[in-house]
Enzyme design. Structure first.
Site, PDB file in Angstrom:
ATOM      1  N   GLU A 123       2.172   6.533   4.076  1.00 47.98           N
ATOM      2  CA  GLU A 123       1.213   7.483   4.583  1.00 47.98           C
ATOM      3  C   GLU A 123       2.154   8.918   4.649  1.00 47.98           C
ATOM      4  O   GLU A 123       3.119   8.951   4.749  1.00 47.98           O
ATOM      5  CB  GLU A 123       0.851   7.037   5.994  1.00 47.98           C
ATOM      6  CG  GLU A 123      -0.269   8.197   6.776  1.00 47.98           C
ATOM      7  CD  GLU A 123      -0.483   7.980   8.317  1.00 47.98           C
ATOM      8  OE1 GLU A 123       0.118   7.073   8.831  1.00 47.98           O
ATOM      9  OE2 GLU A 123      -1.288   8.664   8.716  1.00 47.98           O
ATOM     10  N   GLY A 140       8.321   8.350  13.862  1.00 49.35           N
ATOM     11  CA  GLY A 140       8.665   7.445  14.960  1.00 49.35           C
ATOM     12  C   GLY A 140       8.500   5.940  14.256  1.00 49.35           C
ATOM     13  O   GLY A 140       9.432   5.035  14.543  1.00 49.35           O
ATOM     14  N   ALA A 141       7.249   5.589  13.852  1.00 49.10           N
ATOM     15  CA  ALA A 141       7.093   4.280  13.257  1.00 49.10           C
ATOM     16  C   ALA A 141       5.714   4.534  12.437  1.00 49.10           C
ATOM     17  O   ALA A 141       4.956   5.491  12.232  1.00 49.10           O
ATOM     18  CB  ALA A 141       6.776   3.276  14.257  1.00 49.10           C
ATOM     19  N   MET A 142       5.352   3.467  11.926  1.00 48.32           N
ATOM     20  CA  MET A 142       4.421   3.297  10.938  1.00 48.32           C
ATOM     21  C   MET A 142       3.457   2.146  11.049  1.00 48.32           C
ATOM     22  O   MET A 142       3.869   0.870  10.996  1.00 48.32           O
ATOM     23  CB  MET A 142       4.783   3.288   9.482  1.00 48.32           C
ATOM     24  CG  MET A 142       3.613   3.515   8.422  1.00 48.32           C
ATOM     25  SD  MET A 142       2.254   4.965   8.515  1.00 48.32           S
ATOM     26  CE  MET A 142       0.932   4.231   8.027  1.00 48.32           C
ATOM     27  N   GLU A 143       2.224   2.215  11.086  1.00 45.12           N
ATOM     28  CA  GLU A 143       1.503   1.075  11.237  1.00 45.12           C
ATOM     29  C   GLU A 143       0.796   0.169  10.248  1.00 45.12           C
ATOM     30  O   GLU A 143      -0.191  -0.566  10.234  1.00 45.12           O
ATOM     31  CB  GLU A 143      -0.043   1.770  12.213  1.00 45.12           C
ATOM     32  CG  GLU A 143      -1.010   2.500  11.446  1.00 45.12           C
ATOM     33  CD  GLU A 143      -0.722   3.894  11.236  1.00 45.12           C
ATOM     34  OE1 GLU A 143       0.424   4.396  11.469  1.00 45.12           O
ATOM     35  OE2 GLU A 143      -1.810   4.734  10.956  1.00 45.12           O
ATOM     36  N   ASN A 144       1.594   0.266   9.053  1.00 48.86           N
ATOM     37  CA  ASN A 144       1.179  -0.647   7.944  1.00 48.86           C
ATOM     38  C   ASN A 144       0.392  -2.001   8.541  1.00 48.86           C
ATOM     39  O   ASN A 144       1.090  -2.777   9.319  1.00 48.86           O
ATOM     40  CB  ASN A 144       2.514  -1.035   7.091  1.00 48.86           C
ATOM     41  CG  ASN A 144       3.241   0.264   6.961  1.00 48.86           C
ATOM     42  OD1 ASN A 144       2.734   1.039   6.216  1.00 48.86           O
ATOM     43  ND2 ASN A 144       4.540   0.039   7.679  1.00 48.86           N
ATOM     44  N   GLU A 185       1.446   1.787  17.675  1.00 48.33           N
ATOM     45  CA  GLU A 185       1.469   1.168  16.128  1.00 48.33           C
ATOM     46  C   GLU A 185       0.412   0.025  16.204  1.00 48.33           C
ATOM     47  O   GLU A 185      -0.243  -0.178  15.453  1.00 48.33           O
ATOM     48  CB  GLU A 185       2.625   0.928  15.623  1.00 48.33           C
ATOM     49  CG  GLU A 185       3.620   1.995  15.585  1.00 48.33           C
ATOM     50  CD  GLU A 185       3.055   3.315  14.975  1.00 48.33           C
ATOM     51  OE1 GLU A 185       2.376   3.326  14.100  1.00 48.33           O
ATOM     52  OE2 GLU A 185       3.662   4.442  15.458  1.00 48.33           O
ATOM     53  N   HIS A 206      -3.296   0.820  16.496  1.00 49.13           N
ATOM     54  CA  HIS A 206      -3.808   1.207  15.283  1.00 49.13           C
ATOM     55  C   HIS A 206      -4.485   0.244  14.487  1.00 49.13           C
ATOM     56  O   HIS A 206      -5.237   0.569  13.682  1.00 49.13           O
ATOM     57  CB  HIS A 206      -2.612   2.012  14.238  1.00 49.13           C
ATOM     58  CG  HIS A 206      -2.511   3.460  14.362  1.00 49.13           C
ATOM     59  ND1 HIS A 206      -3.429   4.416  14.327  1.00 49.13           N
ATOM     60  CD2 HIS A 206      -1.290   4.053  14.486  1.00 49.13           C
ATOM     61  CE1 HIS A 206      -2.852   5.566  14.656  1.00 49.13           C
ATOM     62  NE2 HIS A 206      -1.544   5.329  14.591  1.00 49.13           N
TER      63      HIS A 206
HETATM   64  N1  PHE Z   1       0.847   7.010  11.274  1.00 50.94           N
HETATM   65  C1  PHE Z   1       2.148   7.010  12.200  1.00 50.94           C
HETATM   66  C2  PHE Z   1       1.707   7.040  13.464  1.00 50.94           C
HETATM   67  O1  PHE Z   1       1.043   7.656  13.950  1.00 50.94           O
HETATM   68  C3  PHE Z   1       2.994   8.280  11.801  1.00 50.94           C
HETATM   69  C4  PHE Z   1       3.477   8.531  10.389  1.00 50.94           C
HETATM   70  C5  PHE Z   1       3.041   9.406   9.476  1.00 50.94           C
HETATM   71  C6  PHE Z   1       4.710   7.949  10.106  1.00 50.94           C
HETATM   72  C7  PHE Z   1       3.494   9.608   8.500  1.00 50.94           C
HETATM   73  C8  PHE Z   1       5.388   8.173   8.705  1.00 50.94           C
HETATM   74  C9  PHE Z   1       4.563   9.012   7.910  1.00 50.94           C
HETATM   75  O2  PHE Z   1       1.890   5.873  14.058  1.00 50.94           O
HETATM   76 ZN    ZN Z   2      -0.319   7.013  14.982  1.00 47.95          ZN
END
Ligand code: PHE
Ligand code: ZN
Length: 876
Positions: free
Chosen positions: A124, A264-268, A301, A304
């Site tokens: 992302e 911070g983190a990513m919701e893959n 996360e 999401h």
């Molecule tokens: N989508 C993530 C979040 O808000 C944030 C994020 C954006 C992480 C872009 C990495 C790169 O939970």
């Molecule tokens: Zn988010």
């Protein structure tokens, strides 16, 4: 190099081709990873024939391109400007590509990169195009099947989204695993992790009785820091079932901790990737604040999975659709599981300093922007925090039950789709029957609305007239603003602090009501009032606005003591303190002695001596407004006056209330073993606030208490609080050894060393500058790691205002140097770090000149799109 171009929401076109299935094969190698992609494509039904296929790709070495098994000839395609165009394609076809990429050289941390000994991805918003040729946009959704091939010794664990379906050994010491994700998803939710990892495993039974395996993967040295996040995950999963009826949808849910991560983190999907700072915790290394932050991010996360993954965004202009809603959801989770009032206070304090500053600066943008140059620059407080406030207002306007019906319908109707902000708001309008057309302006207008309130009491008619006017200041590109639909929650207090009944048109509304402000100016009349009331306005911070009302200091003291709304009690105290601090700033400028208003001292004495059942709120009330919030109130920010006044106020409060702080300090000692429970956190918070004031007297005794607390080594919250007091004092014979001991003890733990950095660079004395430069050379520091940069440089420039804004410009120069280096290494972080320089218009002329000069110097560099956009806006 041509100037980067903006992209406009109004230019949106649906994709000409959909990918229905994506099959990927990775052969992992640090400098030469091979990626083979087989994409099953179909022409979009509404699109005419003959459209070329256009795919995104960056930093790819292309080795093979074939359609339906036929290798493409040179005149059948073109690669230009990070796009692959294939001129003629059939209606349905299979595209095979093979590329080579260099993960070890990827310091931008977007796409596939190496962090320590692991491989990991961040896709992302537009990182997937650094992995393979792809229509890298969120409205293209496919199922993914991913095969990972890697060295068996070095990469024993290889993860991707979904479920593992096949694995086995290969020649040359390699092995493979194939993962299948049955849920169609956009490329930005793809993830891959490989490395020598260990796991904490648990289970969760969903509301319909399905068993889910939960795994938290970390490097071996971190296995003692995984329990808290696992507890948070289970709590969040249960909460989402109860509060929103949302159930998890795969057989396993994985979290991985990585050290190098931009956010911070990513919701893959099914494989959340976390910055290790946002997931790893134990009492010896982690403060209460960090425990709480981790809890929030794990929940965020996880949430999401529905608000973002099952229902995703049509395009990146809609980012707040998933982020604003998900932040609102994580805030509600925190309010339900911690102290609700404190959660709200802390969120609002952050919103109205940092987000308001963004909304007033050169990068101000609406919650839904209508153009951007680099989307990575739009992961902002406006999108996240103001976006959450807009959802909160919606919930307050339609009511909680209707809001829940609306969210149920939204999830059901748009499941599996990529949608827009309108779809969310229209669903709320539909279930509530409310007209939300005017409300939509919250998404399109930038800037913080200003409310000016006037109250007038008519003794003969026994009426109170309240008039509210709204005005949203001009922001870049938006000179004129329309009135917004603003919910103003309020009540009235009698002179004794009692809540008064609100009678409008002969009808009672109890003691708390919501006024719907929709015009530029509107009035309300409250009846049957025998005394002039004190208004309590914007309770719970019911709208993200700047509110002006001319309360007397006695009124503020009254609100602080008696208002039935916890948030407004806190806010009354903050406003009273602000007024007192303003007097002191005036005195400071006139070179007179600064005397703190006795009313504030007496109000605090009252607080410290009245029984309280909410120690967490009390601790918040005993904190003076931050320098950042005071600065927000000034037309020209006077950093030195703010700092001097605040320090003087702290020391006078300390001198006058010493015995009360001392009693509070001793009364809040805990015997129980450490636990990050709301009760314990409140006690520690209150105790450490009290100790801070005691030390501010300059007496030796409290410093000895701090030293004892440091040496007792009970938990990181207490150790860090004590260390900060010692390191920020003038008693270097106590501060220096403490800093040294801490640094030696934790040299092996980067997350603790970040705290060590942050503690040292917030020292208010001028010598901090040399310390900072020394620490930039420290072996534990690296410009390549975003956490280190944030801890050392970010903390200095954002939390040590007097020293960053030194009148010799040394702070500005240092930041510009760092930004120029980061521009090469990690453009996303560079563009974030430069922010304080972009706010130069808020300062006096000399500082403006110095800051501007540094921005000009940065502009001379060959800039990344990220940094170009921010710097160009600032200098425009
Ligand atoms: N989508 C993530 C979040 O808000 C944030 C994020 C954006 C992480 C872009 C990495 C790169 O939970
Ligand atoms: Zn988010």
């Amino acid at each position: 190099m041509s100037e980067p171009q903006a992209i406009y929401l109004s230019d949106y076109q649906p994709p000409a081709y959909q990918v229905t299935r994506t099959e990927l094969t990775f052969e992992l190698d640090p400098h030469a990873t091979r990626v083979r992609a087989r994409l099953h494509l179909e022409r979009h039904e509404d699109q005419g024939q003959g459209e070329a296929l256009v795919l995104n790709g960056e930093h790819l070495t292309t080795l093979e391109l074939a359609i339906d098994g036929q290798t493409l000839k040179d005149d059948e395609y073109r690669i230009e400007n990070e796009r692959l165009t294939i001129f003629r394609v059939p209606e349905r076809f299979v595209l095979d590509t093979e590329v080579e990429i260099d993960p070890a050289a990827n310091t931008a941390l977007e796409g596939l990169y190496v962090s320590g000994s692991m491989f990991c991805t961040q896709c992302e918003p537009e990182g997937f195009r650094r992995i393979t040729w792809y229509p890298d946009r969120p409205d293209v959704m496919a199922t993914f099947e991913t095969t990972i091939i890697g060295d068996r010794e070095q990469l024993p664990v290889m993860l991707s989204n979904g479920n593992p379906v096949e694995w086995g050994e290969l020649p040359d010491g390699r092995h493979f695993v194939t993962w299948q994700d049955p849920h169609p998803k956009p490329s930005y939710l793809f993830a891959l992790v490989a490395g020598e990892l260990e796991k904490l495993e648990d289970r969760f039974t969903t509301m319909s009785g399905r068993e889910v395996t939960l795994q938290l993967w970390v490097e071996a040295r971190n296995t003692d820091k995984t329990e808290w996040a696992m507890e948070s995950l289970k709590r969040a999963m249960r909460w989402d079932e109860q509060a929103y009826g949302r159930e998890y949808d795969l057989d396993r849910f994985m979290i991985v901790a990585v050290d190098d991560f931009n956010m911070g983190a990513m919701e893959n999907k099914g494989l959340n990737i976390f910055n290790s700072a946002a997931v790893l915790a134990n009492p010896a290394t982690t403060t209460d604040a960090a425990f709480q932050r981790i809890d929030t991010i794990v929940a965020h996360e996880y949430f999401h999975n529905w608000s973002g993954n099952r229902v995703t965004c049509r395009d990146w202009f809609q980012l707040a659709l998933k982020e604003g809603f998900t932040v609102f959801r994580d805030q509600s989770y925190t309010e339900d599981t911690q102290s609700a009032a404190v959660a709200r206070i802390q969120n609002v304090a952050m919103l109205r300093t940092a987000q308001f500053a963004e909304d007033a600066g050169p990068t101000a943008h609406p919650v839904r922007p209508d153009h951007f140059i680099e989307i990575s620059n739009f992961y902002t407080l406006t999108i996240y925090e103001k976006g959450a406030e807009v959802v909160r207002m919606l919930r307050n306007l339609v009511g909680p039950e209707t809001f829940r019906r609306g969210s149920d319908r939204y999830f059901e109707r748009f499941d599996g789709q990529a949608v827009r902000v309108e779809d969310f708001v229209a669903t709320m309008a539909e279930v509530s029957g409310l007209d939300l057309d005017q409300f939509m302006r919250w998404y399109s207008q930038a800037g913080t609305p200003q409310l000016s309130v006037q109250g007038e009491y008519d003794a003969t008619a026994r009426q109170y007239h309240l008039t509210i006017a709204q005005h949203t200041p001009a922001t870049p590109g938006q000179p004129d603003k329309q009135p917004l639909h603003i919910p103003v929650r309020m009540g009235l207090l009698g002179p004794d602090g009692a809540s008064l009944e609100l009678v409008v048109n002969g009808e009672s509304h109890g003691t708390d009501t919501v006024l719907a402000l929709q015009q530029e100016r509107q009035s309300w009349t409250f009846e049957q009032l025998d005394v002039a009331p004190v208004p309590s306005l914007l309770r719970g911070f019911s709208a993200p606005v700047q509110l002006d009302y001319n309360w007397s200091r006695d009124d503020l003291a009254l609100l602080m003591r008696f208002d039935e709304d916890g948030f407004n009690r806190w806010d009354g105290g903050q406003r009273l303190a602000l007024a007192a601090l303003e007097d002191m700033m005036v005195a400071w400028r006139a070179n007179e002695s600064m005397k703190l208003d006795g009313r504030l001292i007496e109000a605090w004495r009252g607080l410290l001596n009245s029984p309280t059942d909410d120690r967490a709120v009390l601790a918040e009330m005993l904190r003076l407004p931050t320098e950042a919030w005071i600065a927000e109130q000034q037309s020209v920010v006077d950093v030195d006056a703010i700092h001097a006044a605040r320090e003087a106020a702290i020391s006078q409060l300390a001198d006058n209330l010493y015995v009360d702080f001392e009693r509070t300090y001793h009364a809040n000692q805990l015997d129980a073993p450490y636990a990050p429970t709301p009760e314990q956190i409140a006690a520690r918070s209150l105790k450490n606030v009290a100790l801070g004031y005691m030390v501010a007297t300059g007496e030796r005794e409290p410093l000895m208490l701090a030293q004892a607390q440091f040496e007792a080594d009970h938990n990181m919250t207490d150790v860090r609080a004590a260390l900060t007091l010692l390191a920020h004092s003038d008693a270097s014979e106590l501060g220096d050894p403490a800093i040294r001991a801490f640094g030696e003890r934790w040299a092996h733990d980067p997350l603790v060393m970040d705290q060590w950095f942050a503690t040292q660079v917030t020292r208010p004395q001028q010598d901090v500058m040399e310390r900072l430069k020394f620490l930039m050379e420290h072996q534990a520091f690296s410009l390549k790691n975003p956490n280190r940069v944030r801890a050392l440089i970010g903390t200095f420039v954002n939390s040590n205002r007097v020293n960053f804004h030194r009148i010799d410009g040394e702070g500005y120069r240092l930041l510009a140097d760092v930004v120029i280096e980061l521009n090469q290494l990690n453009p996303e972080i560079a563009a974030r770090m430069v922010t304080p320089l972009t706010r130069f218009r808020r300062f006096d002329e000399q500082r403006q000149r110095l800051m501007r000069a540094e921005l000009e110097r940065i502009r001379q560099e060959p800039l990344s799109r990220n940094l170009y956009e921010v710097v160009a806006k600032a200098l425009a």
